[in-house]
Design an enzyme around this catalytic site. Structure first.
Site, short mmCIF file in Angstrom:
data_model
loop_
_atom_site.label_atom_id
_atom_site.label_comp_id
_atom_site.label_asym_id
_atom_site.label_seq_id
_atom_site.Cartn_x
_atom_site.Cartn_y
_atom_site.Cartn_z
N SER A 160 0.83 -1.21 0.00
CA SER A 160 0.00 0.00 0.00
C SER A 160 0.87 1.26 0.00
O SER A 160 1.67 1.45 -0.92
CB SER A 160 -0.95 -0.05 1.19
OG SER A 160 -1.99 0.88 1.05
N GLU A 163 -8.96 -5.40 -4.94
CA GLU A 163 -8.46 -4.34 -4.06
C GLU A 163 -9.59 -3.45 -3.56
O GLU A 163 -9.58 -2.97 -2.43
CB GLU A 163 -7.43 -3.48 -4.80
CG GLU A 163 -6.20 -4.21 -5.30
CD GLU A 163 -5.06 -4.20 -4.31
OE1 GLU A 163 -5.20 -3.50 -3.28
OE2 GLU A 163 -4.06 -4.87 -4.55
N HIS A 188 -7.48 -5.62 -0.78
CA HIS A 188 -6.26 -4.82 -0.72
C HIS A 188 -5.36 -5.28 0.43
O HIS A 188 -5.80 -5.40 1.57
CB HIS A 188 -6.62 -3.35 -0.54
CG HIS A 188 -5.46 -2.46 -0.27
ND1 HIS A 188 -4.45 -2.25 -1.20
CD2 HIS A 188 -5.12 -1.70 0.81
CE1 HIS A 188 -3.57 -1.41 -0.70
NE2 HIS A 188 -3.94 -1.06 0.52
#
Length: 534
Positions: free
Chosen positions: A189, A322, A437
């Site tokens: 991320s 995600e 995600h």
């Protein structure tokens, strides 16, 4: 060796012996200062080396996490004095053989998270593969990313902290058995976006030799903001205070108590309008010229297109869904439901589209998402796919393609496995099918969040495969140097002519043409338009 002692530049450290989940011993050194505490007049400043210490420093306890707003408790937690790192090593140097080093950069949107809390990110799985692991904190939110075009607040301080940590690694990691000439940076991320930023910045040249960016890129709308000064000026106005000069604003922000500063910055962010699914406010930016050496002074897309980046073996990828992150909070869910109900994509598209192109673009978006086949039949599947692309996959795919045109090898993956160690789904109690995600993180790092998860044989297989490929890449620059029972196929790198990628599910296989209609859409968007800042 109950209390191992290591001497680094700065002084001596006392660590401790730990054991992995499989009962393999390794050594842990926590809370090592890599920069001087950024407090007082150093708040918002470029990091400087730490002061040395006398005697033996206790490196057996978790250090402060960086000051941040905790959404669970609705309070400010952590401290400004947070620039510390941890080192985990299988053994100290005995026979002259140095081990590869993997430096983990934590995620959290540049406003949350930490890298030094052992229970949150412990290296049990990776450490058994004879690699040295380093994790660290960096300044977050307004402390790390205020940008007032001056040397006392130039912007990108959190990324400069990362450079400072990597400099520390170069100077000291040999003492822990690590090879300073074989350093891999990796992160999820915002940590993945940080990896790309480090590729782009001249300040990080020569500090690492391989890079892994997972579910994060410099080309994502939440990972860049070029209107930070405007955002910063909202802070005094929330207190009813009129400030008109940058110097007065800097003084005001420097003198605020830390809890007030963080809380007011969150309030200022909440008043911002933005495109896309997620927004974090104080994040990386393009710096204006000044009497300091910039971390970044050009657009990431332009640097990637021209090949102006550090050329090292590179791995990137994303999870299939995600966009399931949009189910994590009520605020994000409201944005998802608005798109599901109204089916007006343009409102959430973070590009500066020319007025005459808007109708055509809306039609292209509807064709790509409403008329497409989706893996699941849920009524929000098209919106999940859209936010997957806008906030994660689109930018990550484009940056990997651009890097592959100028550098090799580049490896791309799609993580599709939905199992007991899917990190973010467990953290936010998301029951929707698919890999969310950051879900692959639970198969690489041991986490307290997953402590009570039931782990199946297939979960173990997926975990063993990821750990083997990631550590192979750190050792050799190739995730599958040889085909064997655990890794039955060769992971082919991306080429200039196409994006071959590894599909990671219960089984692994090579695929071509990843979502062709969606990828073409984002190729055209990035080539023609600028990303919007809030």
């Amino acid at each position: 060796m109950s209390s191992p002692i290591v001497e680094v530049q700065g002084g001596k450290l006392k660590g401790e012996v730990n054991k992995t989940v499989d009962n393999v011993e390794f050594l842990t050194f926590k809370g090592i200062p890599y920069a001087k505490p950024p407090v007082g007049e150093l708040r918002f400043s470029i990091p400087v080396p730490p002061e040395p210490w006398d005697g033996i420093r206790d490196a057996t306890k978790d250090c402060n996490i960086c000051a941040q707003f905790d959404s669970t408790s609705q309070s400010v937690v952590g401290d400004e004095d947070c620039l510390y790192l941890n080192v985990y090593t299988p053994k100290l140097l005995t026979d002259g053989t140095l081990m590869p080093v993997m430096v983990f950069i934590h995620g959290g949107g540049f406003i949350h998270g930490h890298g030094t809390n052992y229970s949150a990110h412990s290296p049990d799985y990776l450490i058994e593969k004879d690699v040295v692991i380093v994790s660290f904190n960096y300044r977050l939110g307004i402390l790390g990313f205020l940008s007032l075009d001056c040397k006392d607040a130039p912007g990108n301080m959190g990324l400069r902290d990362q450079v400072q940590a990597l400099k520390w690694v170069q100077k000291n990691i040999k003492q822990f058995g690590g090879d300073p000439d074989n350093v891999t940076i990796f992160g999820f991320s915002a940590g993945g976006a940080s990896v790309e930023y480090l590729l782009l910045s001249p300040l990080a040249r020569g500090l690492f030799h391989k890079a892994i960016a997972q579910s994060g890129s410099t080309l994502l709308p939440w990972a860049q903001n070029h209107k930070l000064k405007k955002l910063a000026y909202k802070i005094p106005s929330t207190k009813g205070k009129a400030i008109t000069t940058d110097q007065d604003l800097l003084s005001f922000l420097k003198n605020l108590p830390i809890k007030d500063l963080i809380a007011l910055s969150i309030t200022a962010m909440s008043t911002s309008t933005f495109r896309g699914g997620i927004y974090f406010g104080f994040v990386p930016t393009i710096e204006k010229p000044g009497d300091w050496e910039p971390f970044l002074d050009k657009k990431p897309y332009d640097l990637l297109s021209r090949g102006e980046f550090t050329k090292v073996p590179f791995m990137s990828g994303c999870c299939t869904h995600e966009g399931l992150l949009m189910l994590a909070t009520e605020e994000l869910l409201a944005r998802l439901e608005k798109l599901v109900k109204e089916k007006f994509f343009f409102e959430f598209l973070p590009f500066d589209i020319a007025e005459g192109d808007k109708l055509e673009m809306e039609n292209k978006l509807k064709s790509a998402y409403l008329d497409a086949q989706h893996e699941f039949d849920d009524n929000n599947a098209f919106a999940i796919d859209f936010f997957t692309d806008v906030d994660f996959f689109g930018g990550g795919y484009i940056s990997s393609c651009l890097i592959a045109k100028r550098s090799s090898p580049v490896y791309f993956f799609e993580f599709a496995y939905d199992g007991g160690l899917n990190y973010l789904k467990k953290k936010y109690n998301i029951h929707h099918k698919g890999a969310c995600h950051g879900d692959e993180g639970g198969y690489l790092l041991k986490s307290e969040i997953l402590r009570n998860s039931k782990v199946s044989k297939t979960d173990e297989l997926v975990r063993n495969r990821l750990v083997e490929m990631w550590t192979n890449f750190a050792k050799y620059g190739n995730p599958t140097p040889q085909v064997n029972e655990l890794l039955p196929i060769k992971w082919e790198p991306v080429t200039e002519t196409g994006l071959a990628y590894l599909y990671i599910d219960e089984n692994i296989k090579m695929k071509d043409e990843l979502y062709p209609a969606r990828t073409k859409l984002f190729k055209d968007l990035f080539a023609k338009y600028d990303l919007l800042s809030a």
